[in-house]
Structures are given as structure tokens and as C-alpha cells.
Scaffold this motif. Structure first.
Motif, PDB file in Angstrom:
ATOM      1  N   VAL A  21      50.973  39.930 -13.628  1.00 40.94           N
ATOM      2  CA  VAL A  21      51.689  41.143 -13.212  1.00 40.94           C
ATOM      3  C   VAL A  21      52.548  41.659 -14.362  1.00 40.94           C
ATOM      4  N   GLY A  22      53.157  40.737 -15.108  1.00 42.02           N
ATOM      5  CA  GLY A  22      54.023  41.134 -16.206  1.00 42.02           C
ATOM      6  C   GLY A  22      53.277  41.600 -17.439  1.00 42.02           C
ATOM      7  N   GLU A  23      52.040  41.123 -17.641  1.00 39.92           N
ATOM      8  CA  GLU A  23      51.335  41.397 -18.894  1.00 39.92           C
ATOM      9  C   GLU A  23      50.230  42.435 -18.775  1.00 39.92           C
ATOM     10  N   GLU A  24      49.468  42.406 -17.682  1.00 39.72           N
ATOM     11  CA  GLU A  24      48.274  43.253 -17.630  1.00 39.72           C
ATOM     12  C   GLU A  24      48.591  44.740 -17.523  1.00 39.72           C
ATOM     13  N   ILE A  25      49.654  45.090 -16.801  1.00 44.36           N
ATOM     14  CA  ILE A  25      49.983  46.506 -16.650  1.00 44.36           C
ATOM     15  C   ILE A  25      50.414  47.085 -17.985  1.00 44.36           C
ATOM     16  N   PHE A  26      51.263  46.352 -18.710  1.00 42.06           N
ATOM     17  CA  PHE A  26      51.648  46.792 -20.046  1.00 42.06           C
ATOM     18  C   PHE A  26      50.434  46.830 -20.973  1.00 42.06           C
ATOM     19  N   HIS A  64      49.993  43.422 -30.395  1.00 36.17           N
ATOM     20  CA  HIS A  64      50.303  42.899 -29.061  1.00 36.17           C
ATOM     21  C   HIS A  64      49.058  42.817 -28.191  1.00 36.17           C
ATOM     22  N   VAL A  65      48.213  43.846 -28.230  1.00 34.76           N
ATOM     23  CA  VAL A  65      46.985  43.837 -27.426  1.00 34.76           C
ATOM     24  C   VAL A  65      46.078  42.680 -27.829  1.00 34.76           C
ATOM     25  N   THR A  66      45.942  42.444 -29.138  1.00 35.95           N
ATOM     26  CA  THR A  66      45.063  41.377 -29.624  1.00 35.95           C
ATOM     27  C   THR A  66      45.511  40.016 -29.101  1.00 35.95           C
ATOM     28  N   GLU A  67      46.796  39.717 -29.196  1.00 36.88           N
ATOM     29  CA  GLU A  67      47.282  38.395 -28.793  1.00 36.88           C
ATOM     30  C   GLU A  67      47.442  38.285 -27.276  1.00 36.88           C
ATOM     31  N   GLU A  68      47.815  39.387 -26.611  1.00 40.97           N
ATOM     32  CA  GLU A  68      47.954  39.334 -25.155  1.00 40.97           C
ATOM     33  C   GLU A  68      46.602  39.150 -24.478  1.00 40.97           C
ATOM     34  N   ALA A  69      45.522  39.576 -25.121  1.00 35.34           N
ATOM     35  CA  ALA A  69      44.195  39.389 -24.524  1.00 35.34           C
ATOM     36  C   ALA A  69      43.948  37.909 -24.235  1.00 35.34           C
ATOM     37  N   ARG A  70      44.359  37.035 -25.154  1.00 33.27           N
ATOM     38  CA  ARG A  70      44.187  35.588 -24.943  1.00 33.27           C
ATOM     39  C   ARG A  70      45.113  35.088 -23.840  1.00 33.27           C
ATOM     40  N   HIS A  71      46.359  35.584 -23.822  1.00 32.69           N
ATOM     41  CA  HIS A  71      47.312  35.145 -22.791  1.00 32.69           C
ATOM     42  C   HIS A  71      46.815  35.526 -21.393  1.00 32.69           C
ATOM     43  N   ILE A  72      46.286  36.740 -21.283  1.00 38.30           N
ATOM     44  CA  ILE A  72      45.795  37.216 -19.983  1.00 38.30           C
ATOM     45  C   ILE A  72      44.607  36.371 -19.525  1.00 38.30           C
ATOM     46  N   GLN A  73      43.701  36.050 -20.433  1.00 40.38           N
ATOM     47  CA  GLN A  73      42.544  35.247 -20.041  1.00 40.38           C
ATOM     48  C   GLN A  73      42.947  33.820 -19.653  1.00 40.38           C
ATOM     49  N   PHE A  74      43.975  33.292 -20.309  1.00 47.29           N
ATOM     50  CA  PHE A  74      44.468  31.949 -19.956  1.00 47.29           C
ATOM     51  C   PHE A  74      45.037  31.962 -18.540  1.00 47.29           C
ATOM     52  N   ALA A  75      45.808  32.988 -18.212  1.00 51.15           N
ATOM     53  CA  ALA A  75      46.382  33.095 -16.873  1.00 51.15           C
ATOM     54  C   ALA A  75      45.296  33.330 -15.828  1.00 51.15           C
ATOM     55  N   LEU A  95      48.410  49.941 -20.484  1.00 50.47           N
ATOM     56  CA  LEU A  95      49.095  51.091 -21.075  1.00 50.47           C
ATOM     57  C   LEU A  95      48.937  51.098 -22.596  1.00 50.47           C
ATOM     58  N   GLN A  96      49.080  49.914 -23.190  1.00 47.67           N
ATOM     59  CA  GLN A  96      48.990  49.826 -24.648  1.00 47.67           C
ATOM     60  C   GLN A  96      47.610  50.221 -25.151  1.00 47.67           C
ATOM     61  N   ARG A  97      46.575  49.905 -24.393  1.00 45.39           N
ATOM     62  CA  ARG A  97      45.224  50.261 -24.809  1.00 45.39           C
ATOM     63  C   ARG A  97      45.036  51.783 -24.804  1.00 45.39           C
ATOM     64  N   GLN A  98      45.754  52.484 -23.918  1.00 42.64           N
ATOM     65  CA  GLN A  98      45.740  53.942 -23.941  1.00 42.64           C
ATOM     66  C   GLN A  98      46.547  54.485 -25.124  1.00 42.64           C
ATOM     67  N   ILE A  99      47.614  53.763 -25.461  1.00 42.56           N
ATOM     68  CA  ILE A  99      48.570  54.251 -26.450  1.00 42.56           C
ATOM     69  C   ILE A  99      48.065  54.114 -27.883  1.00 42.56           C
ATOM     70  N   MET A 100      47.467  52.957 -28.218  1.00 41.10           N
ATOM     71  CA  MET A 100      47.309  52.590 -29.624  1.00 41.10           C
ATOM     72  C   MET A 100      46.298  53.431 -30.388  1.00 41.10           C
ATOM     73  N   GLU A 101      45.410  54.156 -29.697  1.00 39.84           N
ATOM     74  CA  GLU A 101      44.403  54.949 -30.402  1.00 39.84           C
ATOM     75  C   GLU A 101      44.836  56.392 -30.630  1.00 39.84           C
ATOM     76  N   ASP A 102      46.017  56.775 -30.155  1.00 33.51           N
ATOM     77  CA  ASP A 102      46.455  58.160 -30.262  1.00 33.51           C
ATOM     78  C   ASP A 102      46.795  58.501 -31.713  1.00 33.51           C
TER      79      ASP A 102
END
Length: 301
Positions: free
Chosen positions: A166-171, A195-206, A174-181
């Protein structure tokens, strides 16, 4: 980045943790040196894409000058990064408490410690970014900080992984929409990519943790978990529309909060940010009726 776990993935928790450890060894960042903190800010570029700013699409937004719109995007970024710091604090405390009960030789423990290292670097990255763009952190009040410090006592096992998502996936969405602008400040683009690169691993672990726990979970615990995450809906609605961010941009805080909460563009952004997590909760049987109702009432479904 590590490929997402599929519903049919039968690898053990240890095997999955080993994959994540290899991914971390191949691609991790040290924001202190991987971001050019001395690069100048472009006065004509946004700090968040206009489409992500809570007032975008309203008459109030259209009446603002470009400079005012950029300033509001700066204040909303400061608010988001501040929230990220406080959430990483909660997650780190919870991980450390949980690790007290784990096998210190296990790969899953080693990846949890790797995640701790990532998160502490992210806190530094967020704090330095707020300072670099001339922002003032949005700090919780004393009673809120006391509550935040108490939360890790309840975050263990499946509750920890559910809260982490809940704390990581929503952000993350949003970041995936933001970073290509292309109209975004370069320092913000770089931060989001890291952040997106490293959070991808955290999300998959959870996600992997929950996927393996749910089948053997007692019914009462499953029902509780399937509904309590719904509290994230009203929390995020409150967080994204804090009056202080509008006030600091020279606007009426209470009035702009009302406008933002009635803004269909803001609602669409919320729905998009929750879509992936909502699908995952439904897939593993953790989208309860009450939880769904809370997310819907907050505008995320």
C-alpha cells in the motif's frame, strides 16, 4: 529490474530472495553520487507533470500563470517526498523488528537487509532533493509522529507485506507516469528512475511474501487483512490534498483541497495509481468488501 512474479511462480521464498539479491548486486544506486546535485534548476520546467498536479483541469488551474503552476508542482513534490521519507521510516522500523525473529543466515533475511539499505538511501535522496529545490519538508504533527512510531509494532508477517505494498505501489505507479515527462526538471527525472528501479524489487519481494502466506492463512486473519488495507484509501486522499501545499503556493488551502477532491482528473490519477495493486489484491483473495468500499469512497476505484 527483476521480472514480476507470476501467479504460477512456485519458487521458494529463498530462491526468490536469491534472485532479488543478484538483481541488487547488478543494478543498485548511490544517490549521493548518482545524481548531479549541482545541476541548475530550469525555471521554466515543472517539478511534477501538470497532469499529476491535483488541480490540473480545473478552472482554478487554468486561471494560474505558468510560474504559479510550476510553483504548485514544486510544493506538491515536496509533500510527496516528505511522505516518502516518513513511510520509509515506518517500513525500516518494521523490517528491523521482524528480522529479530528471522534466521540471520537465510537469503530472505539478507534481501530484507538489502532493502533496508535501499530505503535509507532513498530517505537521503528525498531529503536532499527537498533541500535542493528549496522546499520545506511537510512534517507530521507530534501526535502523528507518536502514532507513526507505534505502527511498526503491528507490522509483522502478512500485515507488513500488505502495508509495504500500500505504501509503495501507489507511489510507484505515479512515478512511472512522472519520469518520462520531457517537461520535467532533470533532477526529478533522475530521482524517479532510481526509485522505480529499486522499488520494483521491493514490491516483488512483498508480493511474493503475501502470495506464499495467503493459502495457509487462518480465515479470520485473511478477512482482517482483506479489509484493513482499505484504510489506505482515505489516508492517501488526505495526503495528496493537504492544505499546506496549496497555502505554500499562495492559494487558499481549504478551498483548493475542496476543488482538488472534486476534480475528475485527480480522481482518474488516483484510479490509475491503484489499478495494479487492486488487481493483485483481487488475484490473491485479499480484496474484501469493506476494503473495496473504502478505496472506492476515497476515489481510487
Amino acid at each position: 529490474m527483476v521480472a514480476p512474479t507470476a501467479p504460477g511462480d512456485r519458487s521458494s521464498r529463498e530462491e526468490f530472495a536469491q534472485r532479488l539479491l543478484k538483481g541488487s548486486a547488478k543494478l543498485s544506486y548511490a544517490p549521493i553520487v548518482d545524481i548531479d546535485w549541482d545541476a541548475p534548476l530550469d525555471p521554466d520546467k515543472f517539478f511534477l507533470p501538470p497532469e499529476v498536479v491535483t488541480l490540473y483541469g480545473t478552472p482554478e488551474w487554468d486561471a494560474m500563470t505558468r510560474a504559479q503552476q510550476i510553483e504548485l508542482s514544486r510544493q506538491e513534490l515536496v509533500n510527496i517526498l516528505s511522505a516518502g521519507i516518513w513511510f520509509e521510516n515506518i517500513l525500516n522500523q518494521a523490517l528491523l523488528r521482524d528480522l529479530m525473529h528471522k534466521n540471520p543466515t537465510a537469503s530472505a533475511t539478507h534481501y530484507a537487509l538489502t532493502e533496508l539499505g535501499d530505503e535509507t538511501r532513498h530517505m537521503v535522496m528525498f531529503g536532499k532533493t527537498i533541500a535542493r529545490i528549496g522546499g520545506i519538508p511537510v512534517r507530521p504533527k507530534l501526535v502523528q509522529r507518536m502514532f507513526i512510531n507505534a505502527l511498526p509494532l503491528a507490522f509483522r508477517g502478512s500485515v507488513l507485506w500488505s502495508a509495504a505494498l500500500v505504501g509503495e505501489e501507489i507511489f510507484d505507479a505515479l512515478q512511472r507516469q512522472i519520469m518520462e515527462d520531457p517537461d520535467l526538471q532533470p533532477i526529478v527525472q533522475r530521482l524517479m528512475r532510481i526509485h522505480v528501479t529499486e522499488e520494483a524489487r521491493h514490491i516483488q519481494f512483498a508480493r511474493d511474501g503475501l502470495r506464499k502466506m495467503v493459502p495457509t492463512m487462518p480465515r479470520y486473519r485473511k478477512v482482517l487483512l482483506a479489509n484493513v488495507h482499505g484504510l489506505g484509501g482515505p489516508f492517501y486522499r488526505m495526503l495528496f490534498t493537504l492544505p499546506i501545499q496549496y497555502h505554500r503556493a499562495g492559494l487558499d488551502g481549504a478551498d483548493m483541497r475542496r476543488v482538488a477532491r472534486q476534480n475528475p482528473h485527480f480522481h482518474a490519477m488516483c484510479v490509475t495509481s491503484f489499478a495494479s495493486l487492486s488487481a493483485f489484491f483481487a488475484e490473491v483473495g485479499l480484496m474484501g468488501r469493506l476494503g473495496r468500499r473504502w478505496w472506492r469512497r476515497a476515489g481510487f476505484l
